[in-house]
Design a protein around this motif. Structure first.
Motif, PDB file in Angstrom:
ATOM      1  N   MET A   1      38.418  32.898  49.416  1.00  0.00           N
ATOM      2  CA  MET A   1      37.983  33.028  48.036  1.00  0.00           C
ATOM      3  C   MET A   1      38.905  34.012  47.334  1.00  0.00           C
ATOM      4  O   MET A   1      39.334  35.005  47.899  1.00  0.00           O
ATOM      5  CB  MET A   1      36.529  33.499  47.969  1.00  0.00           C
ATOM      6  CG  MET A   1      35.975  33.540  46.559  1.00  0.00           C
ATOM      7  SD  MET A   1      34.266  34.077  46.432  1.00  0.00           S
ATOM      8  CE  MET A   1      33.425  32.702  47.137  1.00  0.00           C
ATOM      9  N   ASN A   2      39.175  33.726  46.093  1.00  0.00           N
ATOM     10  CA  ASN A   2      40.067  34.555  45.288  1.00  0.00           C
ATOM     11  C   ASN A   2      39.428  35.931  45.045  1.00  0.00           C
ATOM     12  O   ASN A   2      38.273  36.013  44.647  1.00  0.00           O
ATOM     13  CB  ASN A   2      40.311  33.833  43.965  1.00  0.00           C
ATOM     14  CG  ASN A   2      41.455  34.407  43.192  1.00  0.00           C
ATOM     15  OD1 ASN A   2      41.846  35.546  43.416  1.00  0.00           O
ATOM     16  ND2 ASN A   2      41.981  33.628  42.283  1.00  0.00           N
ATOM     17  N   PRO A   3      40.157  37.035  45.273  1.00  0.00           N
ATOM     18  CA  PRO A   3      39.561  38.365  45.061  1.00  0.00           C
ATOM     19  C   PRO A   3      39.176  38.615  43.606  1.00  0.00           C
ATOM     20  O   PRO A   3      38.214  39.317  43.331  1.00  0.00           O
ATOM     21  CB  PRO A   3      40.633  39.345  45.513  1.00  0.00           C
ATOM     22  CG  PRO A   3      41.759  38.559  46.022  1.00  0.00           C
ATOM     23  CD  PRO A   3      41.489  37.119  45.827  1.00  0.00           C
ATOM     24  N   ASP A   4      39.944  38.036  42.668  1.00  0.00           N
ATOM     25  CA  ASP A   4      39.573  38.215  41.269  1.00  0.00           C
ATOM     26  C   ASP A   4      38.276  37.487  40.944  1.00  0.00           C
ATOM     27  O   ASP A   4      37.475  37.946  40.135  1.00  0.00           O
ATOM     28  CB  ASP A   4      40.690  37.714  40.355  1.00  0.00           C
ATOM     29  CG  ASP A   4      41.941  38.568  40.463  1.00  0.00           C
ATOM     30  OD1 ASP A   4      41.796  39.764  40.772  1.00  0.00           O
ATOM     31  OD2 ASP A   4      43.035  38.039  40.241  1.00  0.00           O
ATOM     32  N   LEU A   5      38.080  36.339  41.565  1.00  0.00           N
ATOM     33  CA  LEU A   5      36.846  35.575  41.354  1.00  0.00           C
ATOM     34  C   LEU A   5      35.637  36.374  41.807  1.00  0.00           C
ATOM     35  O   LEU A   5      34.590  36.344  41.154  1.00  0.00           O
ATOM     36  CB  LEU A   5      36.928  34.242  42.095  1.00  0.00           C
ATOM     37  CG  LEU A   5      35.691  33.344  42.051  1.00  0.00           C
ATOM     38  CD1 LEU A   5      35.377  32.944  40.624  1.00  0.00           C
ATOM     39  CD2 LEU A   5      35.889  32.137  42.918  1.00  0.00           C
ATOM     40  N   GLU A   6      35.775  37.099  42.901  1.00  0.00           N
ATOM     41  CA  GLU A   6      34.653  37.884  43.413  1.00  0.00           C
ATOM     42  C   GLU A   6      34.210  38.944  42.415  1.00  0.00           C
ATOM     43  O   GLU A   6      33.011  39.210  42.294  1.00  0.00           O
ATOM     44  CB  GLU A   6      35.034  38.535  44.739  1.00  0.00           C
ATOM     45  CG  GLU A   6      35.196  37.551  45.865  1.00  0.00           C
ATOM     46  CD  GLU A   6      35.635  38.204  47.152  1.00  0.00           C
ATOM     47  OE1 GLU A   6      35.749  39.442  47.191  1.00  0.00           O
ATOM     48  OE2 GLU A   6      35.865  37.465  48.115  1.00  0.00           O
TER      49      GLU A   6
END
Length: 110
Positions: A1-6
């Motif tokens: 999962m994308n860290p920015d999405l988190e």
């Protein structure tokens, strides 16, 4: 999962929880309406976040590119209609009872 999405998902979850707590604890009808708006905005942030970040499981494609934006638009339109109707009900209740306390709204006549 994308860290920015988190980060966006955590922000959406925080807004959702704050709205749910606000709805559960406020006795004022306006405070309850603010809590509903916070819940809807938390959901909108999640819809838009999933629409804007690619998913590496699908080869870097945007799995919900258009759908997330459309759902967010529908939620915004429904929130505006809900706010208009709810404020009309609150103003009518205030004219009849001189309070906006939700605990005194035991009986509503049609």
């Amino acid at each position: 999962m994308n860290p920015d999405l988190e980060h966006y998902l955590v922000l959406g979850a925080i807004l959702f929880v704050c709205g749910a707590i606000c709805m559960a604890t406020k006795r004022n009808a306006i405070g309850v309406l603010i809590g509903v708006e916070l819940v809807l905005n938390g959901a909108n942030i999640n819809f838009v976040a999933y629409a804007c970040f690619p998913d590496m499981q699908y080869g870097g494609k945007y799995p919900f590119e258009l759908e997330g934006m459309i759902f967010a638009l529908f939620v915004i339109v429904l929130a505006a209609a809900e706010a208009a109707v709810a404020l009309a009900i609150v103003l009518n209740f205030y004219n009849n009872h001189l309070t906006v306390d939700v605990d005194t709204a035991e009986e509503l006549k049609g």
